[in-house]
Design an enzyme around this catalytic site. Sequence first.
Site, PDB file in Angstrom:
ATOM      1  N   ARG A   1       0.688  -1.222   0.127  1.00  0.00           N
ATOM      2  CA  ARG A   1       0.129   0.065   0.104  1.00  0.00           C
ATOM      3  C   ARG A   1       1.177   1.391   0.266  1.00  0.00           C
ATOM      4  NH1 ARG A   1      -2.353  -3.681   2.581  1.00  0.00           N
ATOM      5  NH2 ARG A   1      -1.250  -3.398   4.892  1.00  0.00           N
TER       6      ARG A   1
ATOM      7  N   GLU B   1       4.077  -6.526  13.260  1.00  0.00           N
ATOM      8  CA  GLU B   1       2.626  -6.462  14.562  1.00  0.00           C
ATOM      9  C   GLU B   1       2.030  -7.856  14.308  1.00  0.00           C
ATOM     10  OE1 GLU B   1      -1.046  -4.267  13.775  1.00  0.00           O
ATOM     11  OE2 GLU B   1      -1.819  -4.240  16.102  1.00  0.00           O
TER      12      GLU B   1
HETATM   13  P1  AMP Z   1       4.819  -2.300  11.526  1.00  0.00           P
HETATM   14  O1  AMP Z   1       5.877  -2.503  11.454  1.00  0.00           O
HETATM   15  O2  AMP Z   1       4.453  -3.070  12.828  1.00  0.00           O
HETATM   16  O3  AMP Z   1       4.771  -1.190  11.355  1.00  0.00           O
HETATM   17  O4  AMP Z   1       3.611  -2.430  10.644  1.00  0.00           O
HETATM   18  C1  AMP Z   1       3.599  -1.863   9.511  1.00  0.00           C
HETATM   19  C2  AMP Z   1       3.547  -2.327   8.660  1.00  0.00           C
HETATM   20  O5  AMP Z   1       1.960  -2.947   8.342  1.00  0.00           O
HETATM   21  C3  AMP Z   1       2.416  -1.611   7.249  1.00  0.00           C
HETATM   22  O6  AMP Z   1       3.084  -1.818   5.939  1.00  0.00           O
HETATM   23  C4  AMP Z   1       1.099  -1.949   6.902  1.00  0.00           C
HETATM   24  O7  AMP Z   1       0.557  -1.821   5.714  1.00  0.00           O
HETATM   25  C5  AMP Z   1       1.356  -2.713   8.038  1.00  0.00           C
HETATM   26  N1  AMP Z   1      -0.203  -2.989   9.159  1.00  0.00           N
HETATM   27  C6  AMP Z   1       0.362  -3.471  10.430  1.00  0.00           C
HETATM   28  N2  AMP Z   1      -0.387  -3.037  11.353  1.00  0.00           N
HETATM   29  C7  AMP Z   1      -1.162  -2.490  10.234  1.00  0.00           C
HETATM   30  C8  AMP Z   1      -3.101  -2.429  10.681  1.00  0.00           C
HETATM   31  N3  AMP Z   1      -3.487  -2.935  11.597  1.00  0.00           N
HETATM   32  N4  AMP Z   1      -3.510  -2.260   9.428  1.00  0.00           N
HETATM   33  C9  AMP Z   1      -2.681  -2.565   8.783  1.00  0.00           C
HETATM   34  N5  AMP Z   1      -1.773  -1.898   8.044  1.00  0.00           N
HETATM   35  C10 AMP Z   1      -1.166  -3.238   9.122  1.00  0.00           C
END
Ligand code: AMP
Length: 180
Positions: A61, A98
């Site tokens: 995205r 996450e």
């Molecule tokens: P993080 O590395 O934990 O900051 O996660 C960010 C990446 O994971 C981004 O590229 C988001 O597209 C995806 N992502 C993580 N958590 C979510 C969520 N709750 N909703 C949508 N996309 C998420």
Amino acid sequence: MDSGWPESLIRDVPDFPSPGIMFKDITPLLDDAEAFRWAADELADRFSNTPADRVVGVEARGFILGAAVAYRLGLGFVPVRKPGKLPYLTRSVDYELEYGTASLEAHNDAFSPGQRALIVDDVLATGGTAAATVELVNSGGAEVAGMGFLIELGFLDGREKIETDANCPVISLFCFGGDG
Ligand code: AMP
């Protein structure tokens, strides 16, 4: 236009892709011409006074928003992708999500010393993806000029992690569960 616009176009999908995760689905926002343009313009405007020479978008995205921001700012676009997708020689970084672990790759000639990159993605959650992207930019000798997200999940404290790592402005258009 309702008062919740365009936030009302971000759809919460519970338990995707795994139990306990509230997925922020931006496809309704992307499908709305005005909202999509607003998001890209707003992200670009926040960086209009930040010297930079390319936008880095994170698969998948981050490509959609990042490419629109790059076009708007008149900058080049660099894709950061999941393993095995880029055709040329790559650098790779492992990181935690996450909801799991993953790796990201960039072409090994994508960044060079003196360059300044803006990182764009849809969601800042734990900050692991952004931190890995910072590492990829820095491993080529380039600097991160700023980071922009459509959504920040404030309760996961990703901002603290990446502000410490990158020492640059971090902006988000919507913050859920934090100060943003
Ligand atoms: P993080 O590395 O934990 O900051 O996660 C960010 C990446 O994971 C981004 O590229 C988001 O597209 C995806 N992502 C993580 N958590 C979510 C969520 N709750 N909703 C949508 N996309 C998420």
